[in-house]
Design an enzyme around this catalytic site. Structure first.
Site, PDB file in Angstrom:
ATOM      1  N   GLY A 133       0.770  -1.286  -0.042  1.00 35.36           N
ATOM      2  CA  GLY A 133      -0.089  -0.013   0.033  1.00 35.36           C
ATOM      3  C   GLY A 133       0.953   1.310  -0.039  1.00 35.36           C
ATOM      4  N   GLU A 156       4.314   3.921   6.123  1.00 40.82           N
ATOM      5  CA  GLU A 156       3.107   3.057   5.755  1.00 40.82           C
ATOM      6  C   GLU A 156       1.805   3.828   5.189  1.00 40.82           C
ATOM      7  OE1 GLU A 156       1.758  -0.012   7.550  1.00 40.82           O
ATOM      8  OE2 GLU A 156       2.628   0.127   9.536  1.00 40.82           O
ATOM      9  N   ASP A 157       1.353   3.313   4.470  1.00 38.26           N
ATOM     10  CA  ASP A 157       0.017   3.863   3.749  1.00 38.26           C
ATOM     11  C   ASP A 157      -1.084   4.158   4.862  1.00 38.26           C
ATOM     12  OD1 ASP A 157      -0.526   1.208   4.380  1.00 38.26           O
ATOM     13  OD2 ASP A 157      -1.445   0.811   2.513  1.00 38.26           O
ATOM     14  N   ASP A 175      -3.807   1.179  11.105  1.00 42.03           N
ATOM     15  CA  ASP A 175      -5.361   0.840  11.684  1.00 42.03           C
ATOM     16  C   ASP A 175      -4.904   0.359  12.985  1.00 42.03           C
ATOM     17  OD1 ASP A 175      -7.522  -0.579  11.718  1.00 42.03           O
ATOM     18  OD2 ASP A 175      -7.807  -1.189   9.808  1.00 42.03           O
ATOM     19  N   LYS A 205      -6.073   5.491  11.669  1.00 41.27           N
ATOM     20  CA  LYS A 205      -7.164   5.424  12.342  1.00 41.27           C
ATOM     21  C   LYS A 205      -6.993   5.464  13.614  1.00 41.27           C
ATOM     22  CE  LYS A 205      -9.285   2.576   8.692  1.00 41.27           C
ATOM     23  NZ  LYS A 205      -9.784   1.097   8.195  1.00 41.27           N
ATOM     24  N   PHE A 249     -13.691   1.810   6.078  1.00 43.55           N
ATOM     25  CA  PHE A 249     -12.836   1.168   5.099  1.00 43.55           C
ATOM     26  C   PHE A 249     -12.512   2.253   4.161  1.00 43.55           C
ATOM     27  CE2 PHE A 249     -11.508  -1.549   1.643  1.00 43.55           C
ATOM     28  CZ  PHE A 249     -10.362  -2.284   2.429  1.00 43.55           C
ATOM     29  N   ASP A 254      -5.873  -0.659  -1.219  1.00 43.24           N
ATOM     30  CA  ASP A 254      -6.825  -1.928  -2.023  1.00 43.24           C
ATOM     31  C   ASP A 254      -8.240  -2.191  -1.273  1.00 43.24           C
ATOM     32  OD1 ASP A 254      -5.481  -3.478  -0.362  1.00 43.24           O
ATOM     33  OD2 ASP A 254      -6.218  -4.969  -1.476  1.00 43.24           O
ATOM     34  N   ARG A 284      -5.971   0.484  -6.004  1.00 40.40           N
ATOM     35  CA  ARG A 284      -4.799   0.971  -5.662  1.00 40.40           C
ATOM     36  C   ARG A 284      -4.185   2.221  -6.542  1.00 40.40           C
ATOM     37  NH1 ARG A 284      -2.290  -2.089  -1.766  1.00 40.40           N
ATOM     38  NH2 ARG A 284      -2.763  -4.080  -2.187  1.00 40.40           N
TER      39      ARG A 284
END
Ligand code: IMP
Length: 179
Positions: A48, A102-103, A106, A134, A155, A162, A168
């Site tokens: 990601g 990181e993308d 979470d 998040k 989400f 993705d 993506r």
């Protein structure tokens, strides 16, 4: 911006290109300042982060190294720090100032795992940069040093992220439509 359908799900526009790029610019500026005189080693977490890291690096003015790492996806609950599940990082990182990219953060499980792996490699320092965060879900103690945009626990897809392998390539971020 129009909504997009990916496989069986509808996604609505959430964060536009301009906001994404502005927030990346701010992160780059902070990193350029914090690492002045140093030569950091950026490690992108695949898959990601490829788009975020690509755009971020265009604004990094420091001498730096770049590599990628891939973590096997989780199934069910995770045993933290199971380094056997990692593939990808072949470079010697001993003594390096690492910036893990990181993308999205979470739960932080991925981050925890990578942190443990990298600390075992005698690195000099480690900081984390993420485009999306998040905060409601994050449950780990590791500090996240550079945060682009905080989002609710929903989400999202696009800009590297993705849904079941697709989405993506979207250049902005979309949120799942649960209606
Ligand atoms: P964590 O280990 O729970 O922090 O999750 C990290 C990984 O889960 C990210 O690098 C993403 O690949 C994936 N992920 C978490 N939230 C989302 C989302 O909203 N959309 C797409 N992928 C996500």
């Amino acid at each position: 911006m129009d909504s997009v359908t990916l496989k069986d799900k509808l996604f609505t526009p959430f964060i536009g290109e301009e906001k994404i790029q502005a927030s990346i610019g701010e992160i780059a500026e902070k990193i350029n300042k914090d690492y002045r005189g140093k030569s950091p080693f950026f490690i992108g977490v695949l898959n990601g982060s490829f788009m975020f890291l690509g755009d971020l690096l265009k604004s990094i003015k420091l001498e730096c190294k770049v590599s990628f790492i891939k973590v096997a996806s989780y199934e069910g609950t995770t045993s933290t720090g199971n380094v056997n599940e990692l593939i990808g990082l072949v470079e010697d990182v001993e003594g390096e100032d690492i910036i893990l990219v990181e993308d999205i953060v979470d739960t932080g499980n991925t981050l925890e795992k990578l942190h443990e792996l990298l600390l075992n490699k005698k690195i000099k320092s480690i900081k984390v940069a993420t485009l999306l965060y998040k905060s409601e879900v994050y449950s780990k103690k590791f500090p996240i040093d550079y945060i682009g945009i905080e989002i609710p626990n929903k989400f999202v897809v696009g800009y590297g992220l993705d849904y079941d392998g697709v989405g993506r390539n979207l250049n902005s971020i979309y949120v799942i439509n649960n209606n």
